[in-house]
Structures are given as C-alpha cells and as structure tokens.
Design an enzyme around this catalytic site. Structure first.
Site, short mmCIF file in Angstrom:
data_model
loop_
_atom_site.label_atom_id
_atom_site.label_comp_id
_atom_site.label_asym_id
_atom_site.label_seq_id
_atom_site.Cartn_x
_atom_site.Cartn_y
_atom_site.Cartn_z
N GLU A 149 -3.85 12.94 1.20
CA GLU A 149 -5.09 12.44 1.83
C GLU A 149 -5.87 13.60 2.41
O GLU A 149 -7.03 13.80 2.11
CB GLU A 149 -4.72 11.44 2.92
CG GLU A 149 -4.00 10.25 2.33
CD GLU A 149 -4.36 8.98 3.04
OE1 GLU A 149 -4.00 8.86 4.22
OE2 GLU A 149 -5.00 8.12 2.44
N THR A 179 -5.95 6.45 8.20
CA THR A 179 -6.68 6.75 6.96
C THR A 179 -6.79 5.50 6.09
O THR A 179 -7.34 5.55 5.00
CB THR A 179 -5.91 7.81 6.15
OG1 THR A 179 -4.60 7.29 5.89
CG2 THR A 179 -5.81 9.11 6.92
N HIS A 186 3.50 10.80 6.11
CA HIS A 186 3.00 10.56 7.48
C HIS A 186 4.11 10.01 8.35
O HIS A 186 4.64 8.93 8.09
CB HIS A 186 1.84 9.56 7.44
CG HIS A 186 0.59 10.15 6.87
ND1 HIS A 186 -0.45 9.37 6.39
CD2 HIS A 186 0.20 11.44 6.71
CE1 HIS A 186 -1.42 10.16 5.96
NE2 HIS A 186 -1.05 11.43 6.14
N HIS A 223 1.71 8.87 0.91
CA HIS A 223 0.49 8.62 0.12
C HIS A 223 0.62 9.48 -1.12
O HIS A 223 0.99 10.66 -1.03
CB HIS A 223 -0.74 9.06 0.90
CG HIS A 223 -0.93 8.29 2.17
ND1 HIS A 223 -1.70 7.17 2.26
CD2 HIS A 223 -0.39 8.48 3.41
CE1 HIS A 223 -1.66 6.71 3.50
NE2 HIS A 223 -0.88 7.48 4.22
N HIS A 241 0.83 -1.21 0.00
CA HIS A 241 0.00 0.00 0.00
C HIS A 241 0.86 1.26 0.00
O HIS A 241 0.39 2.33 -0.34
CB HIS A 241 -0.89 0.03 1.25
CG HIS A 241 -1.84 -1.12 1.31
ND1 HIS A 241 -2.92 -1.22 0.46
CD2 HIS A 241 -1.86 -2.23 2.09
CE1 HIS A 241 -3.58 -2.35 0.73
NE2 HIS A 241 -2.96 -2.97 1.70
N HIS A 297 5.74 6.93 6.09
CA HIS A 297 5.33 6.42 4.78
C HIS A 297 4.66 7.55 4.00
O HIS A 297 4.38 8.60 4.56
CB HIS A 297 4.35 5.24 4.94
CG HIS A 297 3.10 5.61 5.63
ND1 HIS A 297 2.93 5.52 7.01
CD2 HIS A 297 1.95 6.17 5.16
CE1 HIS A 297 1.73 5.95 7.33
NE2 HIS A 297 1.13 6.37 6.24
C1 LIG Z 1 -2.78 -3.92 8.75
O1 LIG Z 1 -2.41 -2.77 9.41
C2 LIG Z 1 -2.24 -2.84 10.76
C3 LIG Z 1 -2.31 -3.99 11.54
C4 LIG Z 1 -2.13 -3.90 12.91
C5 LIG Z 1 -1.89 -2.68 13.50
C6 LIG Z 1 -1.71 -2.57 14.98
C7 LIG Z 1 -1.82 -1.52 12.74
C8 LIG Z 1 -1.99 -1.62 11.35
N1 LIG Z 1 -1.97 -0.55 10.47
C9 LIG Z 1 -1.47 0.66 10.78
O2 LIG Z 1 -0.92 0.91 11.81
N2 LIG Z 1 -1.68 1.57 9.79
C10 LIG Z 1 -1.40 2.92 9.89
C11 LIG Z 1 -0.66 3.45 10.94
C12 LIG Z 1 -0.45 4.82 10.96
C13 LIG Z 1 -0.98 5.64 9.98
C14 LIG Z 1 -1.70 5.09 8.96
C15 LIG Z 1 -1.92 3.73 8.90
B1 LIG Z 1 -2.14 6.24 8.03
O3 LIG Z 1 -3.41 6.74 8.37
O4 LIG Z 1 -1.99 5.94 6.65
O5 LIG Z 1 -1.18 7.27 8.40
C16 LIG Z 1 -0.90 7.11 9.78
ZN LIG Z 2 -0.58 7.37 6.12
#
Ligand SMILES: COc1ccc(C)cc1NC(=O)Nc1ccc2c(c1)[B-](O)(O)OC2
Ligand SMILES: [Zn+2]
Length: 262
Positions: free
Chosen positions: A107, A200, A120, A97, A65, A95
């Site tokens: 975003e 997001t 981010h 977007h 992603h 990361h």
């Molecule tokens: C499958 O994904 C997970 C599985 C388990 C856990 C605990 C977390 C995640 N995902 C995650 O942290 N995503 C994530 C973390 C931080 C941000 C974003 C996405 B964003 O909004 O794009 O910007 C800030």
């Molecule tokens: Zn993000």
C-alpha cells in the site's frame, strides 16, 4: 453502511470509496508515497520497542479483504512503544495487503517503488480508550507497524501462515491459530518512517500513527505473498492507492534497535 460495500473492482474501488466514506477526502489519508529525501529527521524520536514475547494469538480469519491473525488484547502483554508514541499500544491483529497474480501490492510506496506485499501489525491505545472500536475513531487511537515484503529467499516462518491459508479459504471463515509470535516476521533493523495517517481501507478513520520500517523482509516466490488470493471473495488482491505526500518525519534510531526482550 452494512457489510462490505467496498472493494478493489471498477464499481467499488478506492476512487469511489468517498461516496460512502467522505473521510476518504480528508487531510491525513493513507497510504502515501514515502520520499526519504524530503522526510525531516526528528532527533527527538527514539527507537521503537516491541514487547511481543508474551504474545497470545487466537485465530486466523478471512474477512473477504485480507487474512487476519487476531491476538488476545485484554492486557498489555504484547505492546509497541517508544518512537513517536506517548504510551504503549496493544497488539490487536495483523494482516497483509498483496497484489493480484504477479503484481506488487504494497500500500505504501517508497519513491514510487511498490513492494510485493505489506504486513500491518495493528495496535490500539488502551491507556486512553476502553475498546479497539473507540480507539479506531480517535486521532491517537491506533499505531500500525508497516513491514514491506520483498521477493527473495524463503522466509523461514511465513509458511506457518501460508500453510494455514487453506483453512480459511472462504470469506467469513475463522480457525484456531495459537502461539504464533509475529516477532519472527520482523526485519533485523527497526529503523522507521512515521507520519499521522489513516486506515487504508474503509472506514478510513484518521486514527493511525503509522510506523513504516525501512527494511523489508524477504519472502520467496514459492510463498505466494504477492499472488495470494482469497477464494470465495469477490476479488483477490489489494491495489495501492496513492494519496498526496504528507509531512513525514524520518526517524533514525541512533543505533540498530532490536525488539526489546523485556
Ligand atoms: C469494517 O471495519 C471496521 C469496523 C469497525 C471498526 C472499529 C474498525 C474496522 N476496520 C478496521 O479496523 N480496519 C483496519 C484496522 C487497521 C488497519 C487497517 C484497517 B489498514 O489500514 O488496512 O491497516 C491498519
Ligand atoms: Zn492494512
């Protein structure tokens, strides 16, 4: 849900995420359209402070992603604090977007304006929670610094990331990426908007204190921030999802704040 049951296509895009992630219809979903005129100025909000000097980047990965740079987060060597935050939050990863070829993929938007892409920097509350996973599901668990990327001059340091992209061409690939300090990705001003929102992308946890910087950083057309794609994944590019405007408190640091060097 296992694996990646979501994406940005017609069959798995943001408008369908609620089927597997009902929180998508929650009360603090991100991203939002930022309206500076309606944001209230909260004088109690001070400047944010970034302590990135002892940053320890570990690797760069393609998770299908985005391209993600992970950091060592076993102690408080790299933290964000101040502003709306009650304590330091540890840098875990950053990361990007971005949009498909030539389209603008930030975003968050500002008065409907999209930027070429959005960076981010993800931090977690290690004072209150044991692990990132635990923090990611708590209302005060994460603090994400959002930085807009705009096309303009060549960004001196972004090439170190774009040069590494070819090493993580395919979903699931990870490679060494040591001693990259994200301080070089910050704009000159740390003036920000802040609001309580969410991830997001699925799982869309409502655990993020968003801190979005007003000043974008410039990347050149050559640095394909707005035309990055992840070969080997089912799609490329990220498309902004618009949710309702939420209470925004616009915080002006009284002076130009610079990343703390302590
Ligand atoms: C499958 O994904 C997970 C599985 C388990 C856990 C605990 C977390 C995640 N995902 C995650 O942290 N995503 C994530 C973390 C931080 C941000 C974003 C996405 B964003 O909004 O794009 O910007 C800030
Ligand atoms: Zn993000």
């Amino acid at each position: 849900m296992t694996g990646h049951d979501w994406g940005y296509g017609v069959e798995d895009g943001p408008s369908l995420w609620h089927q597997n992630y009902p929180i998508a219809e929650g009360s603090r979903q991100s991203p939002i359209d930022i309206l500076p005129q309606t944001a209230s100025h909260d004088p109690s909000l001070g400047p944010i402070a970034l302590k990135y000097d002892q940053c320890t980047s570990i690797n760069i990965a393609n998770n299908g992603h985005s391209v993600v740079v992970e950091f060592e987060d076993s102690d408080d060597r790299s933290v964000i604090q101040g502003g709306p935050l009650d304590n330091p939050y540890r840098l875990k990863q950053f990361h990007f977007h971005w949009g498909g070829k030539g389209c603008r993929g930030s975003e968050h938007t500002v008065e409907g304006h999209s930027y070429a892409s959005e960076l981010h920097l993800v931090h977690w509350n290690a004072v209150k929670y044991e692990t990132f996973g635990e923090a990611a599901t708590a209302p005060d668990g994460l603090a994400v610094l959002g930085i807009f990327l705009e096309t303009g001059d060549d960004h001196r340091w972004l090439h170190t990331i774009t040069d590494a992209l070819y090493m993580v061409k395919f979903k699931g690939s990870v490679t060494n990426f040591k001693s990259f300090n994200p301080k070089c990705l910050l704009p000159s001003s740390l003036h920000y908007w802040t609001y309580l929102g969410s991830l997001t992308t699925p799982p869309l946890h409502e655990s993020v204190t968003w801190i979005v910087l007003k000043e974008p950083i410039a990347v050149s057309e050559k640095q394909p921030a707005h035309s990055w794609w992840i070969p080997g994944s089912s799609h490329y590019g990220w498309f902004p999802i618009q949710t309702s405007q939420m209470e925004l408190s616009l915080a002006f640091a009284a002076h130009k704040t610079t990343a703390s060097t302590e």
